[in-house]
Design a protein around this motif. Sequence first.
Motif, short mmCIF file in Angstrom:
data_model
loop_
_atom_site.label_atom_id
_atom_site.label_comp_id
_atom_site.label_asym_id
_atom_site.label_seq_id
_atom_site.Cartn_x
_atom_site.Cartn_y
_atom_site.Cartn_z
N TRP A 36 -8.10 8.87 0.41
CA TRP A 36 -6.78 9.24 0.86
C TRP A 36 -6.15 8.00 1.83
O TRP A 36 -6.75 7.74 2.66
CB TRP A 36 -6.73 10.33 2.09
CG TRP A 36 -7.33 11.75 1.42
CD1 TRP A 36 -8.53 11.91 0.99
CD2 TRP A 36 -6.54 12.97 1.32
NE1 TRP A 36 -8.50 13.25 0.64
CE2 TRP A 36 -7.37 13.95 0.66
CE3 TRP A 36 -5.22 13.07 1.64
CZ2 TRP A 36 -7.01 15.22 0.61
CZ3 TRP A 36 -4.79 14.55 1.20
CH2 TRP A 36 -5.55 15.51 1.04
N ARG A 37 -5.07 7.52 1.14
CA ARG A 37 -4.31 6.36 1.91
C ARG A 37 -3.46 7.04 2.82
O ARG A 37 -2.32 7.63 2.19
CB ARG A 37 -3.74 5.47 0.84
CG ARG A 37 -3.08 4.35 1.39
CD ARG A 37 -4.01 3.34 2.15
NE ARG A 37 -3.11 2.14 2.66
CZ ARG A 37 -2.39 1.93 3.88
NH1 ARG A 37 -2.30 2.96 4.73
NH2 ARG A 37 -1.78 0.90 3.89
N VAL A 42 -7.38 4.59 5.66
CA VAL A 42 -7.80 5.36 4.65
C VAL A 42 -8.77 6.33 4.98
O VAL A 42 -9.72 6.08 5.99
CB VAL A 42 -8.67 4.21 3.82
CG1 VAL A 42 -9.47 4.91 2.62
CG2 VAL A 42 -7.68 3.29 3.14
N ARG A 43 -8.88 7.44 4.66
CA ARG A 43 -9.89 8.56 4.70
C ARG A 43 -10.58 8.63 3.36
O ARG A 43 -9.98 8.56 2.17
CB ARG A 43 -9.27 9.77 5.31
CG ARG A 43 -8.81 9.75 6.74
CD ARG A 43 -8.39 11.00 7.05
NE ARG A 43 -9.34 11.84 7.53
CZ ARG A 43 -9.21 13.00 7.90
NH1 ARG A 43 -8.25 13.64 7.93
NH2 ARG A 43 -10.34 13.78 8.19
N LEU A 44 -12.01 8.99 3.40
CA LEU A 44 -12.77 9.28 2.33
C LEU A 44 -13.45 10.52 2.46
O LEU A 44 -13.81 10.93 3.65
CB LEU A 44 -13.79 8.27 1.95
CG LEU A 44 -13.28 6.79 1.79
CD1 LEU A 44 -14.64 6.09 1.62
CD2 LEU A 44 -12.48 6.62 0.50
N LEU A 66 -3.65 0.08 -0.95
CA LEU A 66 -2.96 0.84 -1.72
C LEU A 66 -1.48 1.29 -1.08
O LEU A 66 -1.51 1.15 0.31
CB LEU A 66 -3.67 2.37 -1.98
CG LEU A 66 -4.85 2.07 -2.81
CD1 LEU A 66 -5.89 3.28 -2.86
CD2 LEU A 66 -4.39 2.03 -4.33
N PRO A 67 -0.62 1.72 -1.74
CA PRO A 67 0.61 2.40 -1.07
C PRO A 67 0.22 3.61 -0.27
O PRO A 67 -0.42 4.36 -0.86
CB PRO A 67 1.46 2.66 -1.95
CG PRO A 67 1.10 1.88 -3.17
CD PRO A 67 -0.27 1.84 -3.08
N PRO A 68 0.77 3.52 0.93
CA PRO A 68 0.72 4.93 1.70
C PRO A 68 1.11 6.18 0.98
O PRO A 68 2.13 5.99 0.08
CB PRO A 68 1.49 4.88 3.02
CG PRO A 68 1.39 3.23 3.27
CD PRO A 68 1.76 2.66 1.67
N LEU A 119 0.87 10.45 -5.16
CA LEU A 119 1.63 9.19 -5.14
C LEU A 119 2.31 9.20 -3.92
O LEU A 119 2.59 10.19 -3.33
CB LEU A 119 2.48 9.07 -6.29
CG LEU A 119 1.68 8.87 -7.43
CD1 LEU A 119 2.62 8.77 -9.07
CD2 LEU A 119 0.79 7.41 -7.74
N PRO A 120 3.14 7.95 -3.60
CA PRO A 120 4.00 7.90 -2.36
C PRO A 120 5.20 8.94 -2.55
O PRO A 120 5.72 9.56 -1.41
CB PRO A 120 4.50 6.41 -2.48
CG PRO A 120 3.39 5.79 -3.01
CD PRO A 120 2.92 6.69 -3.95
N SER A 121 5.56 9.45 -3.95
CA SER A 121 6.45 10.36 -4.01
C SER A 121 6.14 11.68 -3.83
O SER A 121 6.84 12.60 -3.69
CB SER A 121 7.10 10.12 -5.51
OG SER A 121 5.97 10.27 -6.37
N GLY A 122 4.60 12.17 -3.65
CA GLY A 122 4.26 13.35 -3.62
C GLY A 122 3.03 13.91 -4.43
O GLY A 122 2.83 12.99 -5.23
#
Length: 290
Positions: A36-37, A42-44, A66-68, A119-122
């Motif tokens: 997860w960014r 970052v979380r794994l 990576l992009p958030p 993605l950043p969009s959802g």
Amino acid sequence: MEFPVEVELAQPAPILPTGPHWWYEIKLDGHRTVLWRTAEAVRLQSRSGRDVTTWWTDVAADGMALPPGVVLDGEVVIVVDGRISFEAVQSRAASSPARARRLAQEHPALLVVWDVLALPSGDVRGRPYEWRRAAMLDVLAGLPSPSRLQAVSATEELEVAQAWYDSLRDTGVEGVVAKLGTSPYRAGRSAAWQKIKHAETVDAEVVGYTGAPLQPRMLAVRLPDGRTALSQRLDAPLAAQVAPDLGAAPPAGQAETAAGDAYTAAEPGLTVEVLASSAHRAAVTVTRLR
């Protein structure tokens, strides 16, 4: 989408499925991990949903590029002397945070990515696999090189997948995962994902079962190397063949396999022929009663 996410799981299969829209990926022997960014870090996440970031800080560090908003699904692996080493992954995962950092210096980990969930969009889990794979490749292409995040090898060619299955066993590859290109990402076990592991035919001693003794669902078997594992679900003819032997003796209590799968213990004496994988978590298919 909230942390943690329930991951999709592949069903065991004896052979590679064929037909339109099937994709094939190399199956690696490591730890299932979701990256997860977030907006700040970052979380794994492990397959079970635990936060395992502390043990894989080398992967998390590269994930910061990576992009958030990006969420990736894959497998953490460690390569030792040119071979994927499940033992090295287990050692790191079972160590203290300080020791995990030392082990990361000695043998850095890789996150081999096979899917993008957001993605950043959802959330994109409702999109087909083929769309998600293309989006995943675009995301990974934007990372600095070299990166601890790498895309899994995949093909639409059955012949290529069979060659991988036949030739890569000695490198630590477990087998092949087949995925239906038109399928969305579904939590839990799914027929749209099928895993075909390397296996060999061996005789195994029946040490228990699940379900009722006269209607067993799965058998607990002791393999020649000492491992105890649950079989895949029995088909009706096989269940009918073993039921009289299981029902002839009283249950011997409850027990668990090394992987933590519960079963009703039975007195030894019944032998079956099985297809058993050589992986750390044995995939066992009963083929006949001996």
